[in-house]
Design a protein around this motif. Structure first.
Motif, short mmCIF file in Angstrom:
data_model
loop_
_atom_site.label_atom_id
_atom_site.label_comp_id
_atom_site.label_asym_id
_atom_site.label_seq_id
_atom_site.Cartn_x
_atom_site.Cartn_y
_atom_site.Cartn_z
N ASP A 162 0.69 -1.23 -0.13
CA ASP A 162 -0.44 0.19 -0.04
C ASP A 162 1.13 1.56 0.18
N ILE A 163 1.93 1.52 0.71
CA ILE A 163 2.93 2.28 0.20
C ILE A 163 3.51 2.43 -0.31
N CYS A 164 3.83 1.91 -0.92
CA CYS A 164 4.72 1.76 -2.14
C CYS A 164 3.76 2.15 -3.36
N LYS A 165 2.31 1.72 -3.55
CA LYS A 165 2.01 1.29 -4.40
C LYS A 165 1.00 3.33 -4.21
N GLN A 166 1.09 3.75 -3.20
CA GLN A 166 1.06 5.39 -2.48
C GLN A 166 1.74 6.39 -3.21
N ARG A 167 2.73 5.52 -3.24
CA ARG A 167 4.12 6.89 -3.33
C ARG A 167 4.59 6.06 -4.63
N ASN A 168 4.10 5.77 -5.57
CA ASN A 168 5.14 4.87 -6.10
C ASN A 168 6.40 4.55 -6.62
N LEU A 169 6.62 4.20 -5.15
CA LEU A 169 7.99 3.69 -5.14
C LEU A 169 8.29 1.96 -5.90
N LEU A 170 8.89 1.48 -6.03
CA LEU A 170 9.23 0.14 -6.81
C LEU A 170 9.39 -0.97 -5.42
N ILE A 171 8.28 -1.76 -6.09
CA ILE A 171 7.74 -2.89 -5.27
C ILE A 171 9.10 -4.29 -5.56
N THR A 172 9.65 -4.80 -4.70
CA THR A 172 9.85 -5.97 -5.12
C THR A 172 9.81 -7.17 -4.62
N THR A 173 10.98 -8.18 -4.64
CA THR A 173 10.42 -9.72 -4.38
C THR A 173 11.90 -10.33 -3.97
N GLY A 174 12.35 -11.14 -2.75
CA GLY A 174 13.90 -12.05 -2.94
C GLY A 174 13.30 -12.96 -2.10
N SER A 175 13.91 -13.80 -2.26
CA SER A 175 14.21 -15.42 -1.05
C SER A 175 15.10 -15.26 -0.11
N ASP A 176 16.37 -14.03 -0.55
CA ASP A 176 16.62 -14.04 0.44
C ASP A 176 17.80 -15.02 0.70
N CYS A 177 18.35 -16.21 -0.52
CA CYS A 177 18.40 -17.72 -0.48
C CYS A 177 20.20 -17.46 0.16
N HIS A 178 20.32 -18.44 1.03
CA HIS A 178 21.93 -18.58 1.20
C HIS A 178 22.26 -20.13 0.95
N GLY A 179 21.92 -20.62 0.10
CA GLY A 179 21.73 -21.83 0.21
C GLY A 179 21.95 -22.85 1.13
N THR A 180 22.31 -23.48 1.69
CA THR A 180 21.73 -25.03 2.83
C THR A 180 22.63 -23.75 3.78
N PHE A 181 23.14 -22.51 4.19
CA PHE A 181 23.14 -21.57 5.68
C PHE A 181 22.32 -20.70 5.54
N GLY A 182 20.95 -21.28 5.89
CA GLY A 182 19.38 -20.66 5.61
C GLY A 182 18.53 -21.95 5.10
N LYS A 183 17.40 -21.33 4.97
CA LYS A 183 15.69 -22.09 4.72
C LYS A 183 15.30 -21.59 3.30
N THR A 184 15.80 -20.73 3.48
CA THR A 184 14.94 -21.03 1.85
C THR A 184 15.82 -21.23 -0.03
N SER A 185 15.34 -20.87 -0.24
CA SER A 185 15.55 -21.67 -1.46
C SER A 185 15.15 -20.61 -3.07
N ILE A 186 15.58 -20.39 -3.97
CA ILE A 186 15.83 -19.57 -5.16
C ILE A 186 14.44 -19.86 -5.39
N GLY A 187 13.62 -18.40 -5.96
CA GLY A 187 12.32 -18.70 -6.45
C GLY A 187 10.89 -18.96 -5.97
N GLN A 188 11.55 -19.27 -4.49
CA GLN A 188 10.71 -20.17 -3.85
C GLN A 188 9.25 -19.14 -3.44
N LEU A 189 8.91 -17.86 -3.30
CA LEU A 189 7.90 -17.01 -3.38
C LEU A 189 6.96 -17.35 -4.64
N ARG A 190 7.60 -17.57 -6.04
CA ARG A 190 6.35 -18.11 -7.14
C ARG A 190 6.40 -16.39 -7.21
N VAL A 191 6.39 -15.29 -7.12
CA VAL A 191 5.75 -13.87 -7.65
C VAL A 191 7.28 -14.11 -8.80
#
Length: 281
Positions: free
Chosen positions: A239-268
């Protein structure tokens, strides 16, 4: 789904604290149908430059966006600022990122300096000459603690920072406005990483007010879609980004096995974002 596939603009390689090489990141992106990709190592550009060259020869169908994640401190909180579309070869920007990396490394040096006064097996001189296999992720001090038998795992070693009272306030990290200015001077855009991870979300209105205050320091956008963001926090950010026309991004913050997320896991996909400015670069 867009023709680009999924978007993942927040990934770490073994150049900082992940476990994947840039080549492995590209391979994993292909397997996960990620068509818009950024490598954002902590205060380092080497991995991003390597992935840039790989994408030119082996990244057919993938849109590569140069990136980095830079540390800052605001009201005693360590905020991470993602820089996109930066000129990775810009001398001034490279020197700036090198200086922020020195600040980050000095956090661990400060911890070791404190620990050696009370832990006989810890030596700053020894630590400064310590080498480790980056493919296991994490950072040097964590590997040092495991090697010295002070921790059973890399993640267990993180506790020493709080136990010895090491905070980012004690080190000369750049301000958010300084980072935004340097990213802009290097032709890029600044995006606040995972606000739901660094701003208290227990009071949504207070979260909103703090987020707006941080944005007003010169940020171009917010990482709205993030693995640990609740639906409510994601919508506040959107909502804040749309009101201000800011960039809206996404990221998994994947660190490989040093973490719990995987590349592209959010499927955005790109149609859920506002990244046209990044794609035009």
């Amino acid at each position: 789904m867009t023709s680009f596939g999924y978007v993942d603009l927040h990934i770490h390689s073994f150049f900082s604290d992940g476990t994947y090489s840039p080549e492995e990141i590209l391979d994993e992106a292909k397997r996960s149908n990620v068509g818009i990709l950024a490598l954002t190592d902590h205060d380092l550009l080497e991995g991003s430059r390597e992935l840039r060259e790989l994408c030119k020869t082996e990244g057919k169908g993938i849109k590569y966006i140069p990136g980095v994640e830079i540390d800052s401190v605001y009201k005693s909180v360590n905020f991470h600022i993602l820089g996109y579309c930066v000129d990775l070869d810009n001398k001034r920007f490279r020197e700036f990122v090198s200086s922020t990396r020195k600040c980050l490394d000095n956090v661990s040096v400060g911890l070791i300096r404190k620990m050696e006064k009370s832990v006989p097996s810890v030596s700053l001189a020894e630590y400064l000459n310590f080498r480790y296999d980056r493919r296991f992720g994490g950072w040097g001090a964590l590997h040092y603690f495991v090697a010295k038998g002070l921790a059973d795992s890399l993640k267990e070693g993180i506790r020493f920072y709080s136990e010895y009272g090491i905070t980012y306030d004690d080190f000369d990290f750049p301000t958010i406005p300084q980072i935004c200015a340097e990213i802009r001077n290097a032709g890029g855009f600044s995006v606040l990483a995972h606000p739901g991870e660094v701003i208290d979300t227990s009071d949504v209105q207070a979260f909103t007010d703090t987020l707006v205050n941080v944005i007003d320091y010169g940020l171009d956008g917010v990482e709205c879609y993030y693995p640990t963001h609740s639906h409510e926090i994601t919508n506040v950010c959107l909502d804040i980004c749309k009101q201000r026309n800011l960039l809206i991004t996404t990221g998994s913050d994947c660190h490989g096995t040093f973490g719990k997320t995987s590349i592209g896991q959010l499927r955005v996909t790109a149609d859920k974002l506002n990244i046209a400015k990044l794609l035009e670069k």
